[in-house]
Design a protein around this motif. Structure first.
Motif, PDB file in Angstrom:
ATOM      1  N   TRP A   1     -10.938  14.365   2.366  1.00  0.00           N
ATOM      2  CA  TRP A   1     -11.547  13.056   2.589  1.00  0.00           C
ATOM      3  C   TRP A   1     -10.562  11.951   2.225  1.00  0.00           C
ATOM      4  CZ3 TRP A   1     -15.417  14.284   5.368  1.00  0.00           C
ATOM      5  CH2 TRP A   1     -16.238  15.370   5.066  1.00  0.00           C
ATOM      6  N   LYS A   2     -10.702  10.815   2.886  1.00  0.00           N
ATOM      7  CA  LYS A   2      -9.820   9.669   2.664  1.00  0.00           C
ATOM      8  C   LYS A   2     -10.557   8.605   1.851  1.00  0.00           C
ATOM      9  CE  LYS A   2      -7.802   8.164   6.403  1.00  0.00           C
ATOM     10  NZ  LYS A   2      -7.670   7.759   7.822  1.00  0.00           N
ATOM     11  N   VAL A   3      -9.949   8.181   0.734  1.00  0.00           N
ATOM     12  CA  VAL A   3     -10.549   7.154  -0.120  1.00  0.00           C
ATOM     13  C   VAL A   3      -9.596   5.966  -0.220  1.00  0.00           C
ATOM     14  CG1 VAL A   3     -11.261   6.572  -2.473  1.00  0.00           C
ATOM     15  CG2 VAL A   3     -11.958   8.751  -1.463  1.00  0.00           C
ATOM     16  N   ALA A   4     -10.092   4.790   0.145  1.00  0.00           N
ATOM     17  CA  ALA A   4      -9.329   3.551   0.002  1.00  0.00           C
ATOM     18  C   ALA A   4      -9.519   3.031  -1.418  1.00  0.00           C
ATOM     19  CB  ALA A   4      -9.791   2.517   1.012  1.00  0.00           C
ATOM     20  N   VAL A   5      -8.417   2.877  -2.145  1.00  0.00           N
ATOM     21  CA  VAL A   5      -8.448   2.443  -3.541  1.00  0.00           C
ATOM     22  C   VAL A   5      -8.035   0.979  -3.625  1.00  0.00           C
ATOM     23  CG1 VAL A   5      -7.459   2.782  -5.836  1.00  0.00           C
ATOM     24  CG2 VAL A   5      -7.901   4.768  -4.351  1.00  0.00           C
ATOM     25  N   LEU A   6      -8.933   0.125  -4.088  1.00  0.00           N
ATOM     26  CA  LEU A   6      -8.581  -1.269  -4.341  1.00  0.00           C
ATOM     27  C   LEU A   6      -8.007  -1.330  -5.750  1.00  0.00           C
ATOM     28  CD1 LEU A   6      -8.662  -4.078  -3.000  1.00  0.00           C
ATOM     29  CD2 LEU A   6     -10.781  -4.506  -4.249  1.00  0.00           C
ATOM     30  N   ASP A   7      -6.711  -1.548  -5.830  1.00  0.00           N
ATOM     31  CA  ASP A   7      -5.984  -1.464  -7.099  1.00  0.00           C
ATOM     32  C   ASP A   7      -6.072  -2.776  -7.870  1.00  0.00           C
ATOM     33  OD1 ASP A   7      -4.222  -1.035  -9.162  1.00  0.00           O
ATOM     34  OD2 ASP A   7      -2.423  -1.128  -7.908  1.00  0.00           O
ATOM     35  N   LEU A   8      -6.970  -2.811  -8.846  1.00  0.00           N
ATOM     36  CA  LEU A   8      -7.091  -3.966  -9.736  1.00  0.00           C
ATOM     37  C   LEU A   8      -6.311  -3.743 -11.028  1.00  0.00           C
ATOM     38  CD1 LEU A   8     -10.930  -4.681  -9.333  1.00  0.00           C
ATOM     39  CD2 LEU A   8      -9.019  -5.459  -7.899  1.00  0.00           C
ATOM     40  N   GLY A   9      -5.619  -2.588 -11.105  1.00  0.00           N
ATOM     41  CA  GLY A   9      -4.886  -2.180 -12.300  1.00  0.00           C
ATOM     42  C   GLY A   9      -5.148  -0.710 -12.576  1.00  0.00           C
ATOM     43  N   VAL A  10      -5.089   0.093 -11.523  1.00  0.00           N
ATOM     44  CA  VAL A  10      -5.527   1.490 -11.597  1.00  0.00           C
ATOM     45  C   VAL A  10      -4.618   2.331 -12.495  1.00  0.00           C
ATOM     46  CG1 VAL A  10      -4.222   2.316  -9.568  1.00  0.00           C
ATOM     47  CG2 VAL A  10      -6.400   3.405 -10.198  1.00  0.00           C
ATOM     48  N   LYS A  11      -5.230   3.266 -13.217  1.00  0.00           N
ATOM     49  CA  LYS A  11      -4.498   4.237 -14.025  1.00  0.00           C
ATOM     50  C   LYS A  11      -4.096   5.430 -13.155  1.00  0.00           C
ATOM     51  CE  LYS A  11      -6.184   5.379 -18.018  1.00  0.00           C
ATOM     52  NZ  LYS A  11      -7.191   5.877 -18.984  1.00  0.00           N
ATOM     53  N   LYS A  12      -2.936   5.981 -13.432  1.00  0.00           N
ATOM     54  CA  LYS A  12      -2.457   7.125 -12.653  1.00  0.00           C
ATOM     55  C   LYS A  12      -3.387   8.322 -12.767  1.00  0.00           C
ATOM     56  CE  LYS A  12       2.500   6.043 -12.533  1.00  0.00           C
ATOM     57  NZ  LYS A  12       3.861   6.478 -12.920  1.00  0.00           N
ATOM     58  N   SER A  13      -3.988   8.516 -13.932  1.00  0.00           N
ATOM     59  CA  SER A  13      -4.849   9.687 -14.111  1.00  0.00           C
ATOM     60  C   SER A  13      -6.115   9.613 -13.262  1.00  0.00           C
ATOM     61  CB  SER A  13      -5.212   9.864 -15.582  1.00  0.00           C
ATOM     62  OG  SER A  13      -5.810   8.707 -16.095  1.00  0.00           O
ATOM     63  N   ILE A  14      -6.564   8.411 -12.920  1.00  0.00           N
ATOM     64  CA  ILE A  14      -7.694   8.274 -12.002  1.00  0.00           C
ATOM     65  C   ILE A  14      -7.296   8.799 -10.631  1.00  0.00           C
ATOM     66  CG2 ILE A  14      -9.115   6.613 -10.736  1.00  0.00           C
ATOM     67  CD1 ILE A  14      -9.251   4.929 -13.255  1.00  0.00           C
ATOM     68  N   LEU A  15      -6.120   8.393 -10.172  1.00  0.00           N
ATOM     69  CA  LEU A  15      -5.646   8.859  -8.874  1.00  0.00           C
ATOM     70  C   LEU A  15      -5.438  10.365  -8.879  1.00  0.00           C
ATOM     71  CD1 LEU A  15      -3.085   5.992  -8.156  1.00  0.00           C
ATOM     72  CD2 LEU A  15      -5.436   6.203  -7.314  1.00  0.00           C
ATOM     73  N   THR A  16      -4.951  10.916  -9.998  1.00  0.00           N
ATOM     74  CA  THR A  16      -4.762  12.359 -10.111  1.00  0.00           C
ATOM     75  C   THR A  16      -6.087  13.096 -10.023  1.00  0.00           C
ATOM     76  OG1 THR A  16      -2.800  12.050 -11.486  1.00  0.00           O
ATOM     77  CG2 THR A  16      -3.871  14.201 -11.601  1.00  0.00           C
ATOM     78  N   ASN A  17      -7.144  12.513 -10.594  1.00  0.00           N
ATOM     79  CA  ASN A  17      -8.460  13.144 -10.499  1.00  0.00           C
ATOM     80  C   ASN A  17      -8.966  13.180  -9.064  1.00  0.00           C
ATOM     81  OD1 ASN A  17     -10.243  13.977 -13.031  1.00  0.00           O
ATOM     82  ND2 ASN A  17      -8.774  12.440 -13.704  1.00  0.00           N
ATOM     83  N   PHE A  18      -8.559  12.241  -8.262  1.00  0.00           N
ATOM     84  CA  PHE A  18      -8.906  12.280  -6.839  1.00  0.00           C
ATOM     85  C   PHE A  18      -8.060  13.309  -6.087  1.00  0.00           C
ATOM     86  CE2 PHE A  18     -10.637   7.785  -7.229  1.00  0.00           C
ATOM     87  CZ  PHE A  18     -11.943   8.157  -6.958  1.00  0.00           C
TER      88      PHE A  18
ATOM     89  N   PRO B   1       0.829  -1.224   0.000  1.00  0.00           N
ATOM     90  CA  PRO B   1       0.000   0.000   0.000  1.00  0.00           C
ATOM     91  C   PRO B   1       0.854   1.262   0.000  1.00  0.00           C
ATOM     92  CG  PRO B   1      -0.776  -1.577   1.644  1.00  0.00           C
ATOM     93  CD  PRO B   1       0.550  -2.086   1.167  1.00  0.00           C
ATOM     94  N   TYR B   2       0.321   2.320  -0.606  1.00  0.00           N
ATOM     95  CA  TYR B   2       0.985   3.621  -0.560  1.00  0.00           C
ATOM     96  C   TYR B   2      -0.075   4.715  -0.552  1.00  0.00           C
ATOM     97  CZ  TYR B   2       0.129   3.928  -5.645  1.00  0.00           C
ATOM     98  OH  TYR B   2      -0.442   3.972  -6.884  1.00  0.00           O
ATOM     99  N   ILE B   3       0.322   5.894  -0.104  1.00  0.00           N
ATOM    100  CA  ILE B   3      -0.602   7.016   0.033  1.00  0.00           C
ATOM    101  C   ILE B   3      -0.252   8.116  -0.966  1.00  0.00           C
ATOM    102  CG2 ILE B   3      -1.363   8.884   1.566  1.00  0.00           C
ATOM    103  CD1 ILE B   3      -1.153   6.956   3.901  1.00  0.00           C
ATOM    104  N   LEU B   4      -1.274   8.691  -1.585  1.00  0.00           N
ATOM    105  CA  LEU B   4      -1.139   9.838  -2.478  1.00  0.00           C
ATOM    106  C   LEU B   4      -2.015  10.969  -1.962  1.00  0.00           C
ATOM    107  CD1 LEU B   4      -1.330   8.289  -6.063  1.00  0.00           C
ATOM    108  CD2 LEU B   4       0.667   9.331  -5.004  1.00  0.00           C
ATOM    109  N   GLY B   5      -1.549  12.192  -2.111  1.00  0.00           N
ATOM    110  CA  GLY B   5      -2.317  13.349  -1.669  1.00  0.00           C
ATOM    111  C   GLY B   5      -1.705  13.991  -0.447  1.00  0.00           C
ATOM    112  N   GLU B   6      -2.056  15.253  -0.237  1.00  0.00           N
ATOM    113  CA  GLU B   6      -1.523  16.003   0.890  1.00  0.00           C
ATOM    114  C   GLU B   6      -2.178  15.549   2.193  1.00  0.00           C
ATOM    115  OE1 GLU B   6       0.918  18.182   0.713  1.00  0.00           O
ATOM    116  OE2 GLU B   6       1.097  17.913  -1.457  1.00  0.00           O
ATOM    117  N   GLU B   7      -1.369  15.432   3.235  1.00  0.00           N
ATOM    118  CA  GLU B   7      -1.908  15.094   4.557  1.00  0.00           C
ATOM    119  C   GLU B   7      -2.593  16.334   5.121  1.00  0.00           C
ATOM    120  OE1 GLU B   7      -2.128  12.307   6.018  1.00  0.00           O
ATOM    121  OE2 GLU B   7      -0.780  11.008   4.897  1.00  0.00           O
ATOM    122  N   ASN B   8      -3.882  16.439   4.846  1.00  0.00           N
ATOM    123  CA  ASN B   8      -4.644  17.610   5.280  1.00  0.00           C
ATOM    124  C   ASN B   8      -6.017  17.170   5.750  1.00  0.00           C
ATOM    125  OD1 ASN B   8      -5.974  16.959   2.880  1.00  0.00           O
ATOM    126  ND2 ASN B   8      -4.799  18.461   1.695  1.00  0.00           N
ATOM    127  N   ASP B   9      -6.985  18.057   5.634  1.00  0.00           N
ATOM    128  CA  ASP B   9      -8.326  17.728   6.103  1.00  0.00           C
ATOM    129  C   ASP B   9      -9.204  17.138   5.006  1.00  0.00           C
ATOM    130  OD1 ASP B   9      -7.739  18.666   8.645  1.00  0.00           O
ATOM    131  OD2 ASP B   9      -8.252  20.737   8.123  1.00  0.00           O
TER     132      ASP B   9
END
Length: 370
Positions: free
Chosen positions: A180-197, A170-178
């Motif tokens: 919302w936290k989303v748990a991503v089940l990676d079945l083959g995730v694209k980087k641009s999806i994570l960027t949209n979050f 597991p790894y974390i993306l995004g600034e440690e701030n206030d």
């Protein structure tokens, strides 16, 4: 850069059909399920999309390689395709900020390809005959030997592939701030999806495909996301079980592509292998909730049963593909959950459907307010 002298290469289809062309990328032999993408641009994003793992991609665009390769346009760490087929391949590129030529990029990543074939004829053949396995070779020209290699390639049906492309730890993306936290089940995730979050102030923790619900829940997320990925969703009971448990606690849940299919399976809706799938940047989808239509990016060879969706009292059909009337989206009745078959992040492709990320965040906000 000078044009390179190309060596012979052949493409052998499962039914014995042969196309002769010239080699691009790494010299060698590689096989997988052959499919085609109708996008006019974005070849590097296509090649690095984990959803294409185990497949040979035919680009229907006549010219490939003309703008080189750029590290910033990776959807994963490297190409995930098993080979590529193009009509005309360009050794030279005109984009000033490209990191390298496409041929250099393919060679560096050990990707086998073939060019100088009639890709229009090949695509029409696949559309007529349906998806099948194939092999590309620039070092073996004995058709009997290649057919033997081809027979060793497994069918995409009943094939589980997410475990081959998912993150190891597991790894974390995004600034440690206030945010919302989303748990991503990676079945083959694209980087641009994570960027949209992360661009929407979401903190993502990306978990391996086989992560249990209890491990996801231990991070105390505000919502759950089930990603895109390769292979047959019906061969993934582990992911279906995880989704069932998320639905039981009724936390916000969003799925894209393979994630959409897994969410459907968790609600008793079956999936099936399509004749030749949807792969391109111009697929029209109608949002049945708003009545509006969207032009979408798609990449899938499996789909959710429309008949079972319409007969179910657990799910509601929310989006429909206007080309062939297949299921493009569902919501789960009395649950904070929805999913779509198309790719709202659309990298490459139009951004008509990016509102779905905002819909998911609004779902999280409403859930937290209760």
């Amino acid at each position: 850069m000078k044009y390179q002298t190309r060596e012979k290469a052949i493409l052998l289809l499962e039914d014995g059909t042969v196309f002769t062309g010239t080699s691009v990328g790494k010299k060698g032999t590689s096989g997988g399920e052959i499919c085609f993408n109708t996008g006019m641009q974005g070849y590097q994003e296509i090649y690095t999309d984990p959803s294409y793992f185990g497949q040979i991609v035919v680009n229907t665009t006549a010219h490939i390689g003309n703008y080189g390769a750029l590290n910033a346009e990776q959807e994963s760490d490297k190409p995930k395709i098993n080979g590529l087929v193009v009509n005309e391949f360009s050794d030279i590129h005109s984009r000033f900020n490209a990191d390298e030529s496409l041929n250099e990029y393919l060679n560096r990543n050990n990707t086998v390809g073939i060019s100088d074939i009639d890709s229009r004829k090949l695509v029409r053949y696949i559309r007529s005959k349906g998806a099948m396995n194939a092999v590309i070779s620039s070092d073996i020209f004995d058709e009997k030997e290649l057919m033997q290699r081809l027979k060793e390639i497994p069918s995409m049906e009943n094939l589980e592939l997410s475990s081959k492309v998912t993150v190891d730890t597991p790894y974390i993306l995004g600034e440690e701030n206030d945010g919302w936290k989303v748990a991503v089940l990676d079945l083959g995730v694209k980087k641009s999806i994570l960027t949209n979050f992360t661009s929407r102030n979401i903190i993502c923790k990306v978990f391996p495909a086989h992560t249990t619900f209890e491990e996801l829940q231990a991070w105390n997320p505000d919502g759950y996301f089930i990603s895109n990925g390769p292979g047959d969703p019906s061969a993934m009971p582990y992911a279906v079980e995880t989704v069932k448990k998320i639905l039981d606690i009724n936390y916000p849940l969003f799925g894209i592509c393979l994630g959409h299919q897994v969410i459907a399976l968790a609600n008793g809706i079956s999936t099936y292998k399509m004749h030749h799938g949807h792969r391109g940047l111009n697929h029209p989808v109608k949002n049945l909730v708003t009545g509006l239509s969207e032009i979408t990016s798609q990449n899938h060879g499996f789909a959710v049963s429309k008949e079972e969706v319409e007969a179910s009292d657990l799910v509601t059909l929310t989006h429909i593909n206007l080309n062939d009337d297949t299921v493009a989206g569902i919501s789960i009745n009395n649950k904070n959950a929805f999913s779509v078959q198309h790719h709202p992040e659309a990298s490459p492709g139009p951004h008509d459907s990016r509102y779905l990320f905002d819909d998911f965040i609004n779902l999280i906000k409403k859930h937290k307010e209760k």
